[in-house]
Write an enzyme that holds these catalytic residues in place. Structure first.
Site, PDB file in Angstrom:
ATOM      1  N   ARG A  39      23.108  47.407 -20.868  1.00  0.00           N
ATOM      2  CA  ARG A  39      23.218  48.083 -19.568  1.00  0.00           C
ATOM      3  C   ARG A  39      24.648  48.046 -19.045  1.00  0.00           C
ATOM      4  O   ARG A  39      25.045  48.881 -18.236  1.00  0.00           O
ATOM      5  CB  ARG A  39      22.264  47.436 -18.550  1.00  0.00           C
ATOM      6  CG  ARG A  39      20.801  47.812 -18.801  1.00  0.00           C
ATOM      7  CD  ARG A  39      19.912  47.440 -17.627  1.00  0.00           C
ATOM      8  NE  ARG A  39      19.694  46.013 -17.539  1.00  0.00           N
ATOM      9  CZ  ARG A  39      18.685  45.362 -18.122  1.00  0.00           C
ATOM     10  NH1 ARG A  39      17.786  46.031 -18.824  1.00  0.00           N
ATOM     11  NH2 ARG A  39      18.558  44.058 -18.003  1.00  0.00           N
ATOM     12  N   CYS A  99       4.312  32.691 -22.814  1.00  0.00           N
ATOM     13  CA  CYS A  99       3.562  32.002 -21.763  1.00  0.00           C
ATOM     14  C   CYS A  99       2.128  32.507 -21.673  1.00  0.00           C
ATOM     15  O   CYS A  99       1.274  31.851 -21.078  1.00  0.00           O
ATOM     16  CB  CYS A  99       4.276  32.170 -20.418  1.00  0.00           C
ATOM     17  SG  CYS A  99       6.031  31.756 -20.522  1.00  0.00           S
ATOM     18  N   THR A 132      29.632  28.081 -25.681  1.00  0.00           N
ATOM     19  CA  THR A 132      29.846  26.836 -26.410  1.00  0.00           C
ATOM     20  C   THR A 132      31.360  26.581 -26.428  1.00  0.00           C
ATOM     21  O   THR A 132      32.134  27.341 -25.822  1.00  0.00           O
ATOM     22  CB  THR A 132      29.341  26.978 -27.856  1.00  0.00           C
ATOM     23  OG1 THR A 132      30.155  27.953 -28.517  1.00  0.00           O
ATOM     24  CG2 THR A 132      27.883  27.410 -27.892  1.00  0.00           C
ATOM     25  N   PRO A 161      34.760  30.051 -27.748  1.00  0.00           N
ATOM     26  CA  PRO A 161      34.619  31.030 -26.657  1.00  0.00           C
ATOM     27  C   PRO A 161      33.900  32.315 -27.050  1.00  0.00           C
ATOM     28  O   PRO A 161      33.473  33.072 -26.174  1.00  0.00           O
ATOM     29  CB  PRO A 161      36.074  31.319 -26.251  1.00  0.00           C
ATOM     30  CG  PRO A 161      36.916  30.831 -27.388  1.00  0.00           C
ATOM     31  CD  PRO A 161      36.152  29.759 -28.090  1.00  0.00           C
ATOM     32  N   ILE A 196      31.117  32.277 -28.858  1.00  0.00           N
ATOM     33  CA  ILE A 196      29.702  31.972 -29.137  1.00  0.00           C
ATOM     34  C   ILE A 196      29.036  31.407 -27.883  1.00  0.00           C
ATOM     35  O   ILE A 196      29.489  30.420 -27.300  1.00  0.00           O
ATOM     36  CB  ILE A 196      29.557  30.966 -30.301  1.00  0.00           C
ATOM     37  CG1 ILE A 196      30.275  31.503 -31.553  1.00  0.00           C
ATOM     38  CG2 ILE A 196      28.085  30.708 -30.594  1.00  0.00           C
ATOM     39  CD1 ILE A 196      30.176  30.593 -32.770  1.00  0.00           C
ATOM     40  N   TYR A 217       3.939  33.964   9.001  1.00  0.00           N
ATOM     41  CA  TYR A 217       2.641  33.381   9.368  1.00  0.00           C
ATOM     42  C   TYR A 217       1.717  34.389  10.032  1.00  0.00           C
ATOM     43  O   TYR A 217       2.073  35.068  10.984  1.00  0.00           O
ATOM     44  CB  TYR A 217       2.822  32.186  10.324  1.00  0.00           C
ATOM     45  CG  TYR A 217       1.517  31.817  11.006  1.00  0.00           C
ATOM     46  CD1 TYR A 217       0.419  31.427  10.242  1.00  0.00           C
ATOM     47  CD2 TYR A 217       1.363  31.907  12.384  1.00  0.00           C
ATOM     48  CE1 TYR A 217      -0.798  31.143  10.845  1.00  0.00           C
ATOM     49  CE2 TYR A 217       0.148  31.609  12.992  1.00  0.00           C
ATOM     50  CZ  TYR A 217      -0.933  31.226  12.219  1.00  0.00           C
ATOM     51  OH  TYR A 217      -2.142  30.952  12.803  1.00  0.00           O
TER      52      TYR A 217
HETATM   53  P1  FAD Z   1      12.093  31.671 -27.599  1.00  0.00           P
HETATM   54  O1  FAD Z   1      11.494  32.508 -26.564  1.00  0.00           O
HETATM   55  O2  FAD Z   1      11.205  30.720 -28.326  1.00  0.00           O
HETATM   56  O3  FAD Z   1      12.796  32.592 -28.658  1.00  0.00           O
HETATM   57  C1  FAD Z   1      13.490  32.063 -29.743  1.00  0.00           C
HETATM   58  C2  FAD Z   1      13.335  32.989 -30.929  1.00  0.00           C
HETATM   59  O4  FAD Z   1      14.383  32.728 -31.834  1.00  0.00           O
HETATM   60  C3  FAD Z   1      12.049  32.728 -31.696  1.00  0.00           C
HETATM   61  O5  FAD Z   1      11.253  33.886 -31.738  1.00  0.00           O
HETATM   62  C4  FAD Z   1      12.520  32.312 -33.078  1.00  0.00           C
HETATM   63  O6  FAD Z   1      11.703  32.843 -34.116  1.00  0.00           O
HETATM   64  C5  FAD Z   1      13.904  32.921 -33.146  1.00  0.00           C
HETATM   65  N1  FAD Z   1      14.807  32.222 -34.059  1.00  0.00           N
HETATM   66  C6  FAD Z   1      15.061  30.896 -34.097  1.00  0.00           C
HETATM   67  N2  FAD Z   1      15.985  30.634 -35.031  1.00  0.00           N
HETATM   68  C7  FAD Z   1      16.334  31.806 -35.591  1.00  0.00           C
HETATM   69  C8  FAD Z   1      17.242  32.172 -36.598  1.00  0.00           C
HETATM   70  N3  FAD Z   1      17.968  31.268 -37.214  1.00  0.00           N
HETATM   71  N4  FAD Z   1      17.359  33.477 -36.915  1.00  0.00           N
HETATM   72  C9  FAD Z   1      16.600  34.411 -36.298  1.00  0.00           C
HETATM   73  N5  FAD Z   1      15.729  34.118 -35.335  1.00  0.00           N
HETATM   74  C10 FAD Z   1      15.598  32.843 -34.967  1.00  0.00           C
HETATM   75  N6  FAD Z   1       7.671  28.575 -19.729  1.00  0.00           N
HETATM   76  C11 FAD Z   1       7.461  28.735 -18.408  1.00  0.00           C
HETATM   77  O7  FAD Z   1       8.432  28.705 -17.637  1.00  0.00           O
HETATM   78  N7  FAD Z   1       6.206  28.939 -17.910  1.00  0.00           N
HETATM   79  C12 FAD Z   1       5.121  28.986 -18.709  1.00  0.00           C
HETATM   80  O8  FAD Z   1       3.995  29.199 -18.242  1.00  0.00           O
HETATM   81  C13 FAD Z   1       5.297  28.798 -20.093  1.00  0.00           C
HETATM   82  N8  FAD Z   1       4.243  28.817 -20.921  1.00  0.00           N
HETATM   83  C14 FAD Z   1       4.448  28.656 -22.262  1.00  0.00           C
HETATM   84  C15 FAD Z   1       3.349  28.686 -23.095  1.00  0.00           C
HETATM   85  C16 FAD Z   1       3.528  28.539 -24.451  1.00  0.00           C
HETATM   86  C17 FAD Z   1       2.335  28.537 -25.347  1.00  0.00           C
HETATM   87  C18 FAD Z   1       4.835  28.383 -24.991  1.00  0.00           C
HETATM   88  C19 FAD Z   1       5.045  28.238 -26.464  1.00  0.00           C
HETATM   89  C20 FAD Z   1       5.939  28.358 -24.163  1.00  0.00           C
HETATM   90  C21 FAD Z   1       5.756  28.491 -22.788  1.00  0.00           C
HETATM   91  N9  FAD Z   1       6.834  28.446 -21.913  1.00  0.00           N
HETATM   92  C22 FAD Z   1       6.630  28.599 -20.570  1.00  0.00           C
HETATM   93  C23 FAD Z   1       8.206  28.180 -22.401  1.00  0.00           C
HETATM   94  C24 FAD Z   1       8.971  29.464 -22.637  1.00  0.00           C
HETATM   95  O9  FAD Z   1       8.214  30.316 -23.426  1.00  0.00           O
HETATM   96  C25 FAD Z   1      10.287  29.130 -23.300  1.00  0.00           C
HETATM   97  O10 FAD Z   1      11.017  28.288 -22.437  1.00  0.00           O
HETATM   98  C26 FAD Z   1      11.132  30.358 -23.576  1.00  0.00           C
HETATM   99  O11 FAD Z   1      10.444  31.239 -24.423  1.00  0.00           O
HETATM  100  C27 FAD Z   1      12.459  29.963 -24.222  1.00  0.00           C
HETATM  101  O12 FAD Z   1      13.188  31.102 -24.545  1.00  0.00           O
HETATM  102  P2  FAD Z   1      14.204  31.077 -25.766  1.00  0.00           P
HETATM  103  O13 FAD Z   1      14.799  32.429 -25.850  1.00  0.00           O
HETATM  104  O14 FAD Z   1      15.092  29.920 -25.650  1.00  0.00           O
HETATM  105  O15 FAD Z   1      13.292  30.797 -27.031  1.00  0.00           O
END
Ligand code: FAD
Length: 578
Positions: free
Chosen positions: A29, A50, A280, A283, A285, A434
């Site tokens: 965007r 989630c 990190t 700069p 990454i 309220y």
């Molecule tokens: P993710 O969303 O996990 O995405 C990371 C992605 O990176 C994954 O799909 C993985 O396959 C990919 N990946 C990793 N390494 C590599 C690689 N080397 N190359 C290519 N791809 C890669 N949080 C809340 O705040 N409220 C909630 O109600 C809640 N409920 C949840 C319920 C469940 C069942 C789960 C599992 C999590 C929940 N969470 C909740 C937590 C929330 O989903 C995570 O905090 C959030 O998804 C983190 O985002 P992220 O981008 O860091 O990781």
């Protein structure tokens, strides 16, 4: 800003879900010219992590609704090249390339970047114990995990959920909806250990009321198998809990191997070290989401906060910075979270009293019990709020809430106050919306802030619900009926003097002794405290949250103990019919 031969900046994103998808869309965007590629090793991007538990129990019926966006949508709407089933296996920082493996074909290739955003998330922890890799043992992180569990449910009758955090309890509830016999095993002595005990206890009682067995305070030592298949979860005390289906929900560890092998710094908490631009030490990454350690607002220290909101918002910031060279600073994290467990909801923001103690932070707390809207308006639901704040300044440090409807609103108001560095005095002054169907003229937030302000002003010194009352003169100002229904826990020496009689029965008490007053939730005892203080009692305290919170804090669980949140009390102010 470096560019490729076409004049476009190349932004590569690792991970295509919460943080990664937000980063990609924001980058586009703001920079139409950039070449943006997202590598995701799983088959899906931008799915609703989630929402996964709710599909297991059938609350979410349409699996496709969990797939919020597709590679095709990203291609059509954003011209972003999303490659699923592609794993980034290494970063060459000198050459500014990533090594990618196409998991379908096995083909490997190098992809150059100008800016690299890491959002690889976290992996469910599998403790190194016998049987954890057996068939029938699952974790829940992605669509594939969910599909495996969903396929196993019809063949199962007994499930054990290991870990009573929010994911574990959400899954336990959904399993009950599917008719399974469910046991929840938790190493800590109470469920939802991010809450202080008395705030978690109503959830615990709800789980028990819904027929879920709880094994608390000892974790597990093994999963017994027969023919490679899980048969039972073995507790450290030797008992076996039979299970056809075992869910491991004992937390997550940050996916940092890619960053570590590239020489990027990993902090003491196990997350990638980033600055306020989510950069990190390199700069070019960035890193966001569950894989990083954030600045944790209440302590000023680094902490891992594996929650969706901050992952999405930091992804957006990193996407903006990568695309334009600047972005607002990432805010501190407050770990605001909420969970629904059957008819109970519970949540927290900032510091609990327990976490404050562990961090060596001097903190105070008050408890209030109130209705989510005017008591006389039909459908009022009860909630308890625990407000944690700093002595002296009254700076808000955190809050917990448990109840039904409306706890989200109170947690969000307090999270907002935390963000702006507000005090309990600010909470007192908040002009909240309220009308009877929505709230109360004195909202539970105000009531908690009044209690904290009174405590700070010395008008109502508090003792915590789990305090040892043996050395105090204790005065229980509830009615005889209330007391005979539920005695004040661990206070057999309490004087039972109903509040209306207190002024007439002062002679039964010793004004020189340290005194604690108690009632059902702490409101009438506050009135009693003010009476005693003005009649010359020098050292009077209120039992915060009253007999109800004490019962929850001490987890008496004896016959006759309240099984639910207590009915709120009111002060009887004419302007506050609640
Ligand atoms: P993710 O969303 O996990 O995405 C990371 C992605 O990176 C994954 O799909 C993985 O396959 C990919 N990946 C990793 N390494 C590599 C690689 N080397 N190359 C290519 N791809 C890669 N949080 C809340 O705040 N409220 C909630 O109600 C809640 N409920 C949840 C319920 C469940 C069942 C789960 C599992 C999590 C929940 N969470 C909740 C937590 C929330 O989903 C995570 O905090 C959030 O998804 C983190 O985002 P992220 O981008 O860091 O990781």
């Amino acid at each position: 800003m470096s560019v490729d031969s076409t004049g476009s900046e190349r932004i590569i994103i690792v991970g295509g879900v919460a943080g990664g998808a937000s980063a990609a869309a924001r980058a586009r965007r703001l920079n139409e010219a950039a070449r943006i590629v997202v590598f995701e090793r799983d088959a899906y991007i931008s799915f609703a992590n989630c929402g996964l538990p709710y599909y297991l129990g059938g609350e979410i019926e349409d699996r496709a609704s969990l797939l919020v966006a597709s590679p095709q949508l990203f291609a059509e709407r954003f011209r972003i090249d999303v490659r699923v089933r592609h794993e980034v296996q290494a970063i060459d920082r000198a050459a500014k390339t990533v090594r990618v493996v196409d998991l379908e074909t096995g083909a490997a290739f190098d992809e150059p970047y100008d800016k690299l955003i890491l959002s690889p998330g976290a992996a469910p922890i599998r403790p190194a114990l016998p049987g954890v890799d057996a068939a029938g043992v699952f974790v829940l992180r992605n669509m594939e995990d969910m599909d495996h569990i969903a396929a196993a449910i019809p063949k199962a009758t007994r499930a054990v959920v290991i870990g009573a955090g929010y994911i574990g309890l959400e899954v336990a509830e959904q399993f009950r909806h599917r008719g399974l016999a469910v046991t929840v095993v938790e190493r800590e002595p109470w469920v939802l250990p991010f809450l202080d005990r008395e705030m978690a206890e109503p959830v615990q009682r709800e789980l028990e009321a819904q027929g879920i067995a709880l094994e608390l305070g000892q974790g597990f030592s093994a999963i017994d198998t027969e023919g490679e298949r899980a048969q039972a979860v073995v507790l450290p005390d030797g008992r076996r809990i039979p299970a056809d289906l075992v869910i491991l929900g004992v937390g997550v560890s940050a996916n940092v191997s890619l960053a570590r092998e590239a020489g990027l710094e990993i902090g003491a908490t196990g997350g990638i070290t980033v600055n306020a631009a989510m950069r990190t030490a390199d700069p070019d990454i960035y890193a966001v989401g569950d894989a990083v350690e954030y600045l944790f607002g209440p302590t000023g220290e680094r902490a891992r906060v594996p929650l969706a909101g901050i992952a999405n918002r930091t992804g957006r910031l990193a996407g903006q910075h990568a695309a334009t060279g600047s972005a607002p600073r990432a805010p501190a994290a407050w770990a605001t979270s909420i969970v629904r467990v059957f008819g109970r909801s519970a949540g927290a923001t900032g510091l609990s009293l327990r976490r404050a103690a562990a961090a060596g932070i001097d903190a105070r707390a008050v408890h209030v019990v109130g209705y989510h809207h005017a008591s006389y308006y039909p459908g009022a639901e009860i909630m308890a709020i625990k407000l944690v704040y700093a002595p002296g300044t009254g700076k808000v440090l955190g809050a917990q809430a448990v109840g039904g409807a409306g706890i989200d609103k109170r947690l969000d108001v307090i999270a907002t106050t935390l963000h702006f560095g507000g005090t309990v005095h600010d909470l007192v002054e908040l002009d909240l919306a309220y009308a009877p169907p929505f709230g109360s003229a004195k909202d539970p937030i105000h009531m908690a802030a009044f209690a904290a302000q009174n405590e700070l002003a010395g008008l109502s010194p508090q003792v915590q619900p789990d305090a040892d009352l043996s050395s105090y003169q204790v005065v229980d100002v509830r009615s005889p009926e209330e007391i005979s229904a539920t005695a004040l826990a661990e206070a057999p020496h309490a004087h039972a003097i109903p509040l209306p009689d207190l002024r007439d029965r002062l002679g039964e008490l010793d004004p020189a002794r340290p005194t604690v007053l108690s009632c059902r939730t702490g409101l009438r005892s506050y009135v009693g405290l003010r009476i005693l203080a003005q009649y010359g009692f020098a050292d009077v305290h209120n039992l915060s949250g009253g007999a109800a919170m004490r019962d929850f804090a001490l987890n008496r669980g004896v016959a006759g103990a309240p099984t639910d949140l207590p009915k709120p009390e009111h002060l009887g102010d004419p302007d506050d019919p609640d």
